[in-house]
Design a protein around this motif. Sequence first.
Motif, PDB file in Angstrom:
ATOM      1  N   THR A 120      37.206  48.785  -0.859  1.00  0.00           N
ATOM      2  CA  THR A 120      35.978  49.586  -0.816  1.00  0.00           C
ATOM      3  C   THR A 120      35.097  49.161   0.344  1.00  0.00           C
ATOM      4  O   THR A 120      34.537  50.008   1.068  1.00  0.00           O
ATOM      5  CB  THR A 120      35.211  49.451  -2.138  1.00  0.00           C
ATOM      6  N   LEU A 121      34.971  47.862   0.570  1.00  0.00           N
ATOM      7  CA  LEU A 121      34.174  47.360   1.689  1.00  0.00           C
ATOM      8  C   LEU A 121      34.767  47.803   3.033  1.00  0.00           C
ATOM      9  O   LEU A 121      34.035  48.221   3.932  1.00  0.00           O
ATOM     10  CB  LEU A 121      34.088  45.835   1.621  1.00  0.00           C
ATOM     11  N   LEU A 122      36.089  47.743   3.152  1.00  0.00           N
ATOM     12  CA  LEU A 122      36.730  48.165   4.398  1.00  0.00           C
ATOM     13  C   LEU A 122      36.540  49.658   4.659  1.00  0.00           C
ATOM     14  O   LEU A 122      36.333  50.076   5.811  1.00  0.00           O
ATOM     15  CB  LEU A 122      38.217  47.819   4.373  1.00  0.00           C
ATOM     16  N   ILE A 123      36.585  50.453   3.619  1.00  0.00           N
ATOM     17  CA  ILE A 123      36.365  51.898   3.786  1.00  0.00           C
ATOM     18  C   ILE A 123      34.938  52.170   4.234  1.00  0.00           C
ATOM     19  O   ILE A 123      34.690  52.988   5.129  1.00  0.00           O
ATOM     20  CB  ILE A 123      36.699  52.650   2.481  1.00  0.00           C
ATOM     21  N   VAL A 124      33.966  51.480   3.628  1.00  0.00           N
ATOM     22  CA  VAL A 124      32.564  51.672   4.016  1.00  0.00           C
ATOM     23  C   VAL A 124      32.349  51.246   5.471  1.00  0.00           C
ATOM     24  O   VAL A 124      31.695  51.948   6.250  1.00  0.00           O
ATOM     25  CB  VAL A 124      31.629  50.902   3.047  1.00  0.00           C
ATOM     26  N   VAL A 125      32.918  50.095   5.852  1.00  0.00           N
ATOM     27  CA  VAL A 125      32.782  49.613   7.238  1.00  0.00           C
ATOM     28  C   VAL A 125      33.432  50.598   8.204  1.00  0.00           C
ATOM     29  O   VAL A 125      32.885  50.889   9.279  1.00  0.00           O
ATOM     30  CB  VAL A 125      33.401  48.198   7.376  1.00  0.00           C
ATOM     31  N   GLN A 126      34.577  51.152   7.836  1.00  0.00           N
ATOM     32  CA  GLN A 126      35.254  52.087   8.726  1.00  0.00           C
ATOM     33  C   GLN A 126      34.451  53.376   8.902  1.00  0.00           C
ATOM     34  O   GLN A 126      34.326  53.884  10.016  1.00  0.00           O
ATOM     35  CB  GLN A 126      36.648  52.398   8.200  1.00  0.00           C
ATOM     36  N   VAL A 127      33.908  53.905   7.825  1.00  0.00           N
ATOM     37  CA  VAL A 127      33.135  55.149   7.925  1.00  0.00           C
ATOM     38  C   VAL A 127      31.861  54.928   8.732  1.00  0.00           C
ATOM     39  O   VAL A 127      31.501  55.739   9.599  1.00  0.00           O
ATOM     40  CB  VAL A 127      32.827  55.703   6.515  1.00  0.00           C
ATOM     41  N   VAL A 128      31.169  53.812   8.478  1.00  0.00           N
ATOM     42  CA  VAL A 128      29.927  53.533   9.223  1.00  0.00           C
ATOM     43  C   VAL A 128      30.227  53.322  10.701  1.00  0.00           C
ATOM     44  O   VAL A 128      29.504  53.832  11.578  1.00  0.00           O
ATOM     45  CB  VAL A 128      29.197  52.316   8.605  1.00  0.00           C
ATOM     46  N   SER A 129      31.304  52.608  11.010  1.00  0.00           N
ATOM     47  CA  SER A 129      31.640  52.386  12.421  1.00  0.00           C
ATOM     48  C   SER A 129      32.098  53.681  13.090  1.00  0.00           C
ATOM     49  O   SER A 129      31.817  53.894  14.275  1.00  0.00           O
ATOM     50  CB  SER A 129      32.708  51.305  12.559  1.00  0.00           C
ATOM     51  N   ALA A 130      32.767  54.559  12.369  1.00  0.00           N
ATOM     52  CA  ALA A 130      33.157  55.846  12.953  1.00  0.00           C
ATOM     53  C   ALA A 130      31.936  56.690  13.289  1.00  0.00           C
ATOM     54  O   ALA A 130      31.866  57.301  14.369  1.00  0.00           O
ATOM     55  CB  ALA A 130      34.075  56.597  11.993  1.00  0.00           C
ATOM     56  N   ILE A 131      30.962  56.706  12.398  1.00  0.00           N
ATOM     57  CA  ILE A 131      29.732  57.457  12.678  1.00  0.00           C
ATOM     58  C   ILE A 131      28.986  56.832  13.849  1.00  0.00           C
ATOM     59  O   ILE A 131      28.438  57.545  14.713  1.00  0.00           O
ATOM     60  CB  ILE A 131      28.852  57.527  11.406  1.00  0.00           C
TER      61      ILE A 131
END
Length: 147
Positions: free
Chosen positions: A6-17
Amino acid sequence: MTWLITLLIVVQVVSAIAIIVLVLLQHGKGADMGAAFGGGASGSLFGATGSANFLSRTTAAVATVFFVATLGLAYFGTATKRPATDGTGVMGTVPQGTAPAAPKDIPSPASQIPGSAPAGATPAPAPAAAPASPDAPVPSKSDQIPK
Protein backbone atom coordinates in the motif's frame (compact mmCIF):
# COMPACT_ATOMS: atom_id res chain seq x y z
CA MET A 1 3.42 -7.08 3.95
CA THR A 2 0.19 -5.49 2.70
CA TRP A 3 1.08 -2.19 4.37
CA LEU A 4 4.34 -2.13 2.38
CA ILE A 5 2.52 -2.71 -0.91
CA THR A 6 0.00 0.00 0.00
CA LEU A 7 2.83 2.40 0.83
CA LEU A 8 4.58 1.64 -2.47
CA ILE A 9 1.39 2.26 -4.43
CA VAL A 10 0.84 5.61 -2.69
CA VAL A 11 4.48 6.64 -3.32
CA GLN A 12 4.20 5.63 -6.97
CA VAL A 13 0.97 7.56 -7.57
CA VAL A 14 2.26 10.69 -5.80
CA SER A 15 5.56 10.57 -7.70
CA ALA A 16 3.73 10.08 -11.01
CA ILE A 17 1.60 13.15 -10.37
CA ALA A 18 4.72 15.11 -9.34
CA ILE A 19 6.51 14.10 -12.55
CA ILE A 20 3.56 15.26 -14.64
CA VAL A 21 3.45 18.63 -12.87
CA LEU A 22 7.23 19.14 -13.06
CA VAL A 23 7.41 18.29 -16.75
CA LEU A 24 4.57 20.67 -17.55
CA LEU A 25 6.26 23.49 -15.58
CA GLN A 26 9.60 23.20 -17.38
CA HIS A 27 10.60 25.40 -20.25
CA GLY A 28 10.98 23.39 -23.45
CA LYS A 29 14.16 23.39 -25.50
CA GLY A 30 12.16 23.83 -28.70
CA ALA A 31 11.29 27.40 -27.69
CA ASP A 32 14.95 28.38 -27.94
CA MET A 33 15.26 27.15 -31.50
CA GLY A 34 14.26 30.53 -32.91
CA ALA A 35 17.17 32.12 -31.08
CA ALA A 36 19.60 29.78 -32.84
CA PHE A 37 18.75 31.16 -36.27
CA GLY A 38 19.62 34.81 -35.80
CA GLY A 39 17.32 35.71 -32.96
CA GLY A 40 19.95 35.54 -30.26
CA ALA A 41 23.64 35.15 -29.60
CA SER A 42 23.82 31.43 -28.89
CA GLY A 43 26.83 29.31 -29.57
CA SER A 44 25.04 26.07 -30.47
CA LEU A 45 22.40 25.03 -32.96
CA PHE A 46 19.63 24.61 -30.40
CA GLY A 47 20.61 27.43 -28.09
CA ALA A 48 22.63 27.57 -24.91
CA THR A 49 21.79 24.62 -22.68
CA GLY A 50 23.46 25.85 -19.51
CA SER A 51 23.54 23.88 -16.30
CA ALA A 52 20.59 21.94 -15.00
CA ASN A 53 18.17 24.08 -13.04
CA PHE A 54 16.06 23.23 -9.99
CA LEU A 55 13.10 21.85 -11.94
CA SER A 56 15.17 19.40 -14.00
CA ARG A 57 17.05 18.13 -10.93
CA THR A 58 13.80 17.70 -9.02
CA THR A 59 12.28 15.85 -11.98
CA ALA A 60 15.23 13.45 -12.04
CA ALA A 61 14.91 12.79 -8.29
CA VAL A 62 11.16 12.18 -8.48
CA ALA A 63 11.64 9.90 -11.51
CA THR A 64 14.15 7.86 -9.51
CA VAL A 65 11.62 7.50 -6.67
CA PHE A 66 9.00 6.43 -9.22
CA PHE A 67 11.24 3.72 -10.71
CA VAL A 68 12.26 2.42 -7.28
CA ALA A 69 8.58 2.18 -6.27
CA THR A 70 7.82 0.38 -9.54
CA LEU A 71 10.63 -2.13 -8.96
CA GLY A 72 9.43 -2.70 -5.39
CA LEU A 73 5.87 -3.37 -6.56
CA ALA A 74 7.13 -5.76 -9.22
CA TYR A 75 9.23 -7.63 -6.65
CA PHE A 76 6.47 -8.00 -4.07
CA GLY A 77 3.77 -8.63 -6.68
CA THR A 78 5.51 -11.67 -8.17
CA ALA A 79 6.06 -13.69 -5.01
CA THR A 80 6.18 -17.37 -5.95
CA LYS A 81 3.51 -19.57 -4.44
CA ARG A 82 4.91 -23.05 -3.81
CA PRO A 83 2.64 -26.12 -3.92
CA ALA A 84 2.04 -28.24 -0.85
CA THR A 85 5.02 -30.38 0.12
CA ASP A 86 2.96 -33.48 0.90
CA GLY A 87 2.16 -33.97 -2.79
CA THR A 88 -1.56 -33.38 -2.53
CA GLY A 89 -1.59 -29.85 -3.91
CA VAL A 90 -4.92 -28.09 -4.23
CA MET A 91 -6.90 -31.32 -4.42
CA GLY A 92 -5.75 -32.23 -0.91
CA THR A 93 -8.24 -29.70 0.48
CA VAL A 94 -11.27 -31.35 -1.17
CA PRO A 95 -13.25 -33.48 1.32
CA GLN A 96 -13.33 -37.19 0.53
CA GLY A 97 -16.72 -38.81 0.02
CA THR A 98 -19.13 -40.11 -2.55
CA ALA A 99 -20.92 -37.94 -5.02
CA PRO A 100 -24.60 -37.26 -4.24
CA ALA A 101 -27.05 -39.49 -6.09
CA ALA A 102 -29.15 -38.06 -8.89
CA PRO A 103 -32.82 -37.37 -8.11
CA LYS A 104 -35.19 -40.22 -8.96
CA ASP A 105 -37.24 -38.24 -11.48
CA ILE A 106 -34.16 -37.37 -13.58
CA PRO A 107 -32.64 -40.41 -15.26
CA SER A 108 -28.88 -40.54 -15.30
CA PRO A 109 -27.09 -41.23 -18.61
CA ALA A 110 -25.25 -44.22 -17.12
CA SER A 111 -28.53 -46.05 -16.39
CA GLN A 112 -29.79 -45.88 -19.97
CA ILE A 113 -28.89 -47.95 -22.98
CA PRO A 114 -28.18 -45.73 -25.99
CA GLY A 115 -31.20 -45.55 -28.29
CA SER A 116 -33.76 -46.73 -25.72
CA ALA A 117 -36.46 -44.77 -23.98
CA PRO A 118 -36.03 -43.75 -20.35
CA ALA A 119 -37.27 -46.20 -17.73
CA GLY A 120 -40.99 -45.94 -17.06
CA ALA A 121 -41.72 -43.88 -20.17
CA THR A 122 -44.00 -45.23 -22.84
CA PRO A 123 -43.68 -43.91 -26.36
CA ALA A 124 -46.58 -41.81 -27.59
CA PRO A 125 -48.52 -43.28 -30.53
CA ALA A 126 -47.86 -41.61 -33.85
CA PRO A 127 -50.82 -39.63 -35.18
CA ALA A 128 -52.58 -41.36 -38.00
CA ALA A 129 -52.28 -39.61 -41.33
CA ALA A 130 -55.57 -38.99 -43.06
CA PRO A 131 -55.65 -40.39 -46.57
CA ALA A 132 -55.93 -37.77 -49.25
CA SER A 133 -59.31 -37.67 -50.95
CA PRO A 134 -59.17 -38.06 -54.72
CA ASP A 135 -61.80 -35.31 -55.06
CA ALA A 136 -59.77 -32.75 -53.02
CA PRO A 137 -58.62 -29.77 -55.09
CA VAL A 138 -54.89 -29.40 -55.62
CA PRO A 139 -53.65 -25.93 -54.67
CA SER A 140 -52.06 -24.03 -57.52
CA LYS A 141 -49.10 -21.69 -57.36
CA SER A 142 -51.30 -18.66 -57.84
CA ASP A 143 -53.12 -19.53 -54.59
CA GLN A 144 -49.82 -19.38 -52.65
CA ILE A 145 -48.71 -15.92 -53.79
CA PRO A 146 -49.59 -13.25 -51.19
CA LYS A 147 -51.64 -10.34 -52.47
